[in-house]
Design a protein around this motif. Structure first.
Motif: not given
Length: 441
Positions: A204-210, A239-246
């Protein structure tokens, strides 16, 4: 860990796990209610009135990161590491905050508490899946929900007495010995869990940055009422791009199964928390209630929540989909009825019985969602999905409370709150008719 199939929550092979879970949950609840009560005195003593909201903000931001990291570690190495690290960090945060002589030290302690608590709660859910068979999970989740009742009723009073007659420092330090007892009990359970070799987790790329972006976004939403619409735009952009990852794939489109279970949690938390946050304000500013009386409906809601959780655990023959529908409809009734309190001519007495209905709905539905998420999650993704469940609560609460605060600030407690509640009723009806069926599909 060898588990006797017929054993209950307090059987010899599980009583340590049940007691440890209960102690840690009760302490987290007491800490939450205690800080809220003592905070005006704390910031006055530390000369930090201008930073009044920051103890909450630091806790929230660190909790988000702890949730995500805790889920990641649980998926790779099981719950054991975070069941050790999480409570220790929470206890360290209690010590740091309890000995604070400056706002900087207090905020550092709150950050440690948030990070440790966020990691701890994810690991507890993963441990529950490992220790308790599926038929007993509703019972232990019901016990966890009921564990908030005592602190909700007694926490503010105890914290107030400690703050007034001893010192606000004891609202933190007084919990420390009990946190260590809970830690010892959970570690004893961890030692009996089968050793688990590290396994590759789902990439899962970008998990912690998200997670960091989500933490900042949620913190900004918390201040939307004071900072204005521009802050809401910035927060949503984070939040919007973070939600897609988290969150699990398919959550935004309510895909049947696990994604819809997460959506169900979002909808019910949005409606209940978004409405409840402003109920005491309406009772005080519109109807002239004293603070103690204005808080009684929240106590009624906590009692209803505990009863709903108890009822859900006692009816194993009914499916989670049924409990979700009942829960959503009960929340809809509660929010709809309590909206009658909004105008000055409205019957203020309706608030308490209405909020009992809403609380029962939350008790029925939240435990059912947790059971569904654990059942639908492969073992190597329980940490991520449990983290997503916690994150969905934080997203929903922060968004609804932030937007509600903005509306109330712009239009007042009556004109700002009542239309918002109408939206909440619509969301719960959609949850009952559509989302609950897709979650249990």
């Amino acid at each position: 860990m060898t588990v006797t199939r017929g054993s209950a929550l307090w059987a010899p092979d599980r009583r340590g796990a049940t007691a440890g879970v209960l102690i840690l949950v009760v302490l987290a609840a007491f800490e939450s209610t205690g800080v809220t009560t003592a905070l005006p005195t704390i910031v006055h003593d530390l000369r930090g009135e201008a930073l009044y909201s920051w103890p909450f903000t630091m806790f929230l931001a660190a909790q988000v990161v702890g949730n995500v990291l805790g889920g990641r570690v649980c998926d790779r190495r099981g719950p054991a590491p975070m069941l050790v690290v999480g409570p220790l960090l929470f206890a360290t945060g209690l010590l740091v905050a309890g000995t604070a002589g400056t706002m900087t030290q207090l905020l550092a302690g709150r950050a440690l508490q948030g990070f440790g608590g966020g990691a701890e709660v994810v690991a507890l859910y993963v441990m529950i899946a490992a220790v308790y068979p599926e038929r007993d999970r509703p019972k232990v989740l019901s016990v966890m929900a009921s564990a908030w009742l005592g602190p909700s009723l007694l926490g503010p009073a105890i914290a107030g007495v400690l703050t007034q007659y001893l010192s606000w420092h004891w609202t933190f330090l007084g919990l420390l010995p009990f946190e260590l007892i809970g830690f010892v009990l959970v570690v004893a359970v961890v030692r009996r869990l089968p050793k688990q070799e590290e396994r590759p987790a789902q990439p899962r790329r970008g998990l912690m940055s998200s997670a960091v972006a989500a933490a900042v976004g949620l913190a900004l939403l918390g201040g939307a009422g004071e900072l204005g619409i521009g802050v809401v735009v910035v927060a949503l952009a984070l939040l919007t791009p973070a939600v897609l990852v988290l969150l699990p794939k398919g959550t935004l489109t309510a895909r049947p199964g696990l994604p819809s279970a997460i959506v169900a949690r979002v909808l019910m938390s949005t409606a209940f928390m978004g409405c409840e946050a402003f109920l005491p304000l309406v009772l005080q500013q519109v109807h002239g209630y004293e603070p103690a009386w204005a808080g009684l409906p929240l106590t009624a809601g906590a009692i209803g929540w505990a009863f709903g959780s108890w009822l859900q655990a006692r009816r194993p023959e009914l499916s989670e989909g049924v409990f979700l529908r009942w829960g959503f409809l009960s929340v809809a009734v509660g929010v709809g009825l309590v909206t009658a309190v909004a105008p000055a001519w409205g019957p203020a007495w309706v608030a308490a019985p209405a909020w009992v209905f809403a609380g029962i709905g939350m008790g029925l539905a939240t435990a059912s969602v947790s059971v569904l998420v654990l059942r639908l999650s492969p073992e190597h993704e329980r940490g991520f999905n449990t983290s997503a469940l916690q994150m969905s609560d934080l997203f929903a609460q922060s968004l609804s409370i932030g937007l509600g605060g903005l509306l109330v600030a712009m239009f007042g407690p009556t004109a700002g709150w009542a239309p918002l509640n109408a939206v909440f009723v619509l969301l719960t009806v959609i949850g009952a008719l559509v989302v609950s069926r897709r979650a249990a599909a």
